[in-house]
Design a protein around this motif. Structure first.
Motif, short mmCIF file in Angstrom:
data_model
loop_
_atom_site.label_atom_id
_atom_site.label_comp_id
_atom_site.label_asym_id
_atom_site.label_seq_id
_atom_site.Cartn_x
_atom_site.Cartn_y
_atom_site.Cartn_z
N UNK A 1 5.05 -0.60 -6.71
CA UNK A 1 3.68 -0.79 -6.22
C UNK A 1 3.62 -1.39 -4.82
N UNK A 2 4.37 -2.47 -4.52
CA UNK A 2 4.33 -2.96 -3.13
C UNK A 2 4.84 -1.93 -2.12
N UNK A 3 5.82 -1.13 -2.51
CA UNK A 3 6.33 -0.10 -1.61
C UNK A 3 5.26 0.94 -1.31
N UNK A 4 4.56 1.38 -2.35
CA UNK A 4 3.50 2.37 -2.15
C UNK A 4 2.37 1.78 -1.32
N UNK B 1 2.11 -3.17 5.58
CA UNK B 1 3.44 -3.75 5.32
C UNK B 1 3.36 -5.27 5.20
N UNK B 2 2.62 -5.91 6.12
CA UNK B 2 2.46 -7.37 6.07
C UNK B 2 1.75 -7.80 4.79
N UNK B 3 0.76 -7.02 4.38
CA UNK B 3 0.02 -7.34 3.16
C UNK B 3 0.90 -7.22 1.93
N UNK B 4 1.75 -6.20 1.89
CA UNK B 4 2.66 -6.03 0.75
C UNK B 4 3.67 -7.17 0.69
N UNK B 5 4.23 -7.53 1.83
CA UNK B 5 5.19 -8.63 1.87
C UNK B 5 4.51 -9.93 1.45
N UNK B 6 3.32 -10.16 1.94
CA UNK B 6 2.58 -11.37 1.60
C UNK B 6 2.25 -11.41 0.10
N UNK B 7 1.89 -10.27 -0.46
CA UNK B 7 1.58 -10.23 -1.90
C UNK B 7 2.80 -10.58 -2.73
N UNK B 8 3.96 -10.02 -2.37
CA UNK B 8 5.18 -10.32 -3.12
C UNK B 8 5.60 -11.77 -2.90
N UNK B 9 5.43 -12.28 -1.67
CA UNK B 9 5.75 -13.69 -1.40
C UNK B 9 4.87 -14.63 -2.22
N UNK B 10 3.58 -14.30 -2.32
CA UNK B 10 2.64 -15.20 -2.98
C UNK B 10 2.72 -15.16 -4.50
#
Length: 151
Positions: free
Chosen positions: A126-129, A68-77
């Protein structure tokens, strides 16, 4: 390779495939027949679908923490840049939508569908998955000198 992790790459391929299948389905409802013109535009637009998903996946791969943290970080970045790419492409193609030419109208319809569908898949699906099945990645140890080593 951009996304060497098979767990992530599989989901990128799935998102791209879903984007194209969804585009072809909506083309039917928008009365775009499968012709040489529409097929060429769909093939060109595969690159956009790959672009949106691959950027998010690459940032996910580089991020650390829980899925979850990785997905949030990816969308943030990279999410803002990807959204800007989607928006600027839509704005550029809207002008073509008012043309009387068959080729330009098909170009508009196909590109509009691909950008909105592939953008949604890359920025939302994709971030959700990946937040569910992406796996954890522990952070590397940081030393006082600023050097890092990966575990």
């Amino acid at each position: 390779a951009l996304v060497p992790n098979p767990r992530i790459a599989i989901w990128v391929v799935l998102c791209v495939a879903l984007s194209i299948v969804n585009t072809l389905g909506y083309m039917y409802f928008w009365e775009v027949t499968i012709s040489g013109v529409s097929t060429i535009y769909v093939l060109i637009c595969v690159g956009l679908a790959v672009d949106y998903a691959a950027h998010i996946a690459h940032m996910f791969k580089e991020s650390t923490g829980t899925p979850r943290e990785r997905a949030i970080n990816a969308v943030d970045r990279i999410g803002v840049c990807t959204f800007n790419a989607v928006l600027s492409t839509l704005l550029a193609v809207v002008v073509v939508g008012f043309s009387d030419s068959y080729v330009f109208r098909i170009f508009f319809k196909v590109l509009f569908l691909v950008v909105t569908i592939a953008g949604a898949h890359g920025l939302w699906l994709l971030p959700s998955i990946l937040s569910l099945v992406g796996g954890c990645k522990p952070s590397s140890e940081v030393y006082a000198e600023g050097e890092t080593t990966k575990e």
